[in-house]
Design a protein around this motif. Sequence first.
Motif, PDB file in Angstrom:
ATOM      1  N   HIS A 136       0.831  -1.297   0.028  1.00 35.07           N
ATOM      2  CA  HIS A 136       0.016   0.140  -0.206  1.00 35.07           C
ATOM      3  C   HIS A 136       1.020   1.236   0.031  1.00 35.07           C
ATOM      4  O   HIS A 136       0.523   2.195  -0.756  1.00 35.07           O
ATOM      5  CB  HIS A 136      -1.039  -0.111   1.187  1.00 35.07           C
ATOM      6  CG  HIS A 136      -1.559   1.386   1.433  1.00 35.07           C
ATOM      7  ND1 HIS A 136      -2.602   1.788   0.554  1.00 35.07           N
ATOM      8  CD2 HIS A 136      -1.590   2.076   2.556  1.00 35.07           C
ATOM      9  CE1 HIS A 136      -3.126   2.790   1.115  1.00 35.07           C
ATOM     10  NE2 HIS A 136      -2.596   3.169   2.221  1.00 35.07           N
ATOM     11  N   GLN A 137       1.989   1.110   0.896  1.00 37.13           N
ATOM     12  CA  GLN A 137       2.552   2.454   1.016  1.00 37.13           C
ATOM     13  C   GLN A 137       3.668   2.590  -0.240  1.00 37.13           C
ATOM     14  O   GLN A 137       3.871   3.856  -0.613  1.00 37.13           O
ATOM     15  CB  GLN A 137       3.594   2.434   2.203  1.00 37.13           C
ATOM     16  CG  GLN A 137       2.839   2.526   3.454  1.00 37.13           C
ATOM     17  CD  GLN A 137       2.062   3.837   3.502  1.00 37.13           C
ATOM     18  OE1 GLN A 137       2.500   4.887   3.202  1.00 37.13           O
ATOM     19  NE2 GLN A 137       1.044   3.824   4.255  1.00 37.13           N
ATOM     20  N   MET A 138       3.986   1.568  -1.003  1.00 35.68           N
ATOM     21  CA  MET A 138       4.851   1.503  -2.203  1.00 35.68           C
ATOM     22  C   MET A 138       3.717   2.349  -3.069  1.00 35.68           C
ATOM     23  O   MET A 138       4.045   3.517  -4.082  1.00 35.68           O
ATOM     24  CB  MET A 138       5.127   0.290  -2.744  1.00 35.68           C
ATOM     25  CG  MET A 138       5.832   0.233  -4.352  1.00 35.68           C
ATOM     26  SD  MET A 138       6.396  -1.097  -4.372  1.00 35.68           S
ATOM     27  CE  MET A 138       7.416  -0.828  -6.040  1.00 35.68           C
ATOM     28  N   ARG A 139       2.429   2.211  -3.309  1.00 35.30           N
ATOM     29  CA  ARG A 139       1.489   2.678  -4.170  1.00 35.30           C
ATOM     30  C   ARG A 139       1.299   4.221  -3.827  1.00 35.30           C
ATOM     31  O   ARG A 139       1.101   5.063  -4.665  1.00 35.30           O
ATOM     32  CB  ARG A 139       0.108   1.936  -4.351  1.00 35.30           C
ATOM     33  CG  ARG A 139       0.155   0.527  -5.048  1.00 35.30           C
ATOM     34  CD  ARG A 139      -0.966  -0.455  -4.845  1.00 35.30           C
ATOM     35  NE  ARG A 139      -2.145   0.185  -4.520  1.00 35.30           N
ATOM     36  CZ  ARG A 139      -2.946   0.436  -5.852  1.00 35.30           C
ATOM     37  NH1 ARG A 139      -2.470   0.093  -7.106  1.00 35.30           N
ATOM     38  NH2 ARG A 139      -4.082   1.095  -5.885  1.00 35.30           N
ATOM     39  N   VAL A 140       1.030   4.545  -2.560  1.00 36.18           N
ATOM     40  CA  VAL A 140       1.110   5.732  -1.923  1.00 36.18           C
ATOM     41  C   VAL A 140       2.308   6.629  -2.528  1.00 36.18           C
ATOM     42  O   VAL A 140       1.789   7.846  -3.220  1.00 36.18           O
ATOM     43  CB  VAL A 140       1.068   5.844  -0.442  1.00 36.18           C
ATOM     44  CG1 VAL A 140       1.084   7.367  -0.194  1.00 36.18           C
ATOM     45  CG2 VAL A 140      -0.129   5.210  -0.001  1.00 36.18           C
ATOM     46  N   GLY A 141       3.337   6.246  -2.535  1.00 41.00           N
ATOM     47  CA  GLY A 141       4.628   6.709  -2.911  1.00 41.00           C
ATOM     48  C   GLY A 141       4.543   6.980  -4.505  1.00 41.00           C
ATOM     49  O   GLY A 141       4.910   8.020  -4.887  1.00 41.00           O
ATOM     50  N   LEU A 142       4.059   5.918  -5.197  1.00 42.92           N
ATOM     51  CA  LEU A 142       3.749   6.231  -6.757  1.00 42.92           C
ATOM     52  C   LEU A 142       2.581   7.211  -6.952  1.00 42.92           C
ATOM     53  O   LEU A 142       2.697   8.107  -7.784  1.00 42.92           O
ATOM     54  CB  LEU A 142       3.179   4.849  -7.203  1.00 42.92           C
ATOM     55  CG  LEU A 142       4.271   3.894  -8.033  1.00 42.92           C
ATOM     56  CD1 LEU A 142       3.414   2.639  -8.102  1.00 42.92           C
ATOM     57  CD2 LEU A 142       4.896   4.409  -9.121  1.00 42.92           C
TER      58      LEU A 142
END
Length: 527
Positions: A252-258
């Motif tokens: 989820h946090q990787m997608r938030v960064g994206l």
Amino acid sequence: MLARIPATAAQELELKFQLGVGALEALQGEAFPVDQAKVSQLHAVYFDTASLALRDGAFSLRVRRKGSSYIQTLKHRASGGIFDRDEWETQVPGPDLDLTALTDTPAQAAVGGAPLAPVFSVEVERRVHLWVRGDVRIEVSFDTGLIVAGDRQEPVAEMELELLSGPPQALFDLARELLGKAPLTLAFESKAERGYRLVGHDGVAALKAQNTAISPTITGGEAFQRIARDALVQIAGNARLLQRAHNPDVLHQMRVGLRRLRAALSVFRGMLDPEGLNAARSETRWLAGELADARDFDVFLQRAATPDEIDESAGRTAFFRALRIAQADAYEHALAAVRSDRFRALLLMLGEWVEVGGWQRLANDRERALREGPVTALAAPVMDRLDRRLRRRSHKFREIDVEARHDLRKLAKKLRYAAAFFGGAFPEHPKRRARFIAALRTLQDHLGELNDMAVARTIAMRAVGRRSGELAFAAGLEVGRLTHDEDVVIDAASDAFKAYRKVRPFWSLPGDRKKDLNLSRPRLQSA
């Protein structure tokens, strides 16, 4: 008498890479022969207060033993820089700290007189080569070893490129050349940051977004770099963690960064070069798509009723078994993307573009003004434009279909990210800013819940496939449970839009710009 480097910060320009399987052997074979390396054994002890005040201030403080000598080093990363850090070095007589060397450094205020003690250590073998091409000199270091915090440890396998002379572009040119020879992944976490994660027993915990410092005095170009850097740190750090554990929060946090990076591309597009912007958009869209299914299955399973909340049936058991199998397949798909050459090239491309890309050389008057002028001149019109669009389109919220609702959600999210990015650039109305962001957060929560309901139907169909009977019936029941209160959520989202339309923006447009851009605010209406 011990030589001491003056207590003024030197700037270190470097790129760090995680070494993939076989990378060390590939690079130390032909490119950097082992017998031509300068080899040393390094043992570093990192110090901090009991409350980790140095870490919280973005500092690291170590004493490193190299042979029979000891060097005390203080480093500071103030704004998420990719390859620049302030550094203070002092030669010391032994493994203990020289506290006088911290005098007149920013760390002195962070420590505030509290005692400093060891918190973790790093032990590596370093092989150093000097790469020379014309006037460019780059130190190439290979570090292998361990980070140790108490009874916890983590391996180190890294390559660092440090620019000794020549332009920063040379670092990326060499990096791209080496990427063609071995699996290298651009990394932003220092050994110190990894050590602190071990100290906190959160070695595989997700990396969350940092509050990027954007003040009214920085330029549009500086603001873009800070925001993009922080997003890249979040993307790359969580990508590394995802390979160690199938952690939904990490994904989820990787997608938030994206999403933060893609929002920045949209917000700053007026000052960015089209070629670099299109490449960044295309590659981040690809990566987001590769991660999407795994996240959708995570959300469905997190929202689903547990067996102790509902009578378990054979059909429901089979349906959830199919869901978890599909979830595992989706994670393997996401991991394949993160481990791919395309992902490694994406990180390097984005890092190079953010730091030394063509957008910094655009000569058009408008682009140069946005890049070199105060960030407020760029931020206010962008937020005003997004705000007007959201207010205008929200009046028909109850009449639009699922796809249009999804587009409205993306618009609200883009405005929320912009408000978060630029909040510090408009300090005049802190309460108004807090109310504005809170209204957007509530609105986004309701729109996100509606989106989860829409995705739930698709996810259930994907898990069931062409199968029918008891399995399909169980899937239908579960989707019904997840979406039964959709009308209630629509009502809540409509109310949230009404509340949002009542809050005042916290930014202000320059008077001449307001007239030129025709940015007068529409009359507020009821939903």
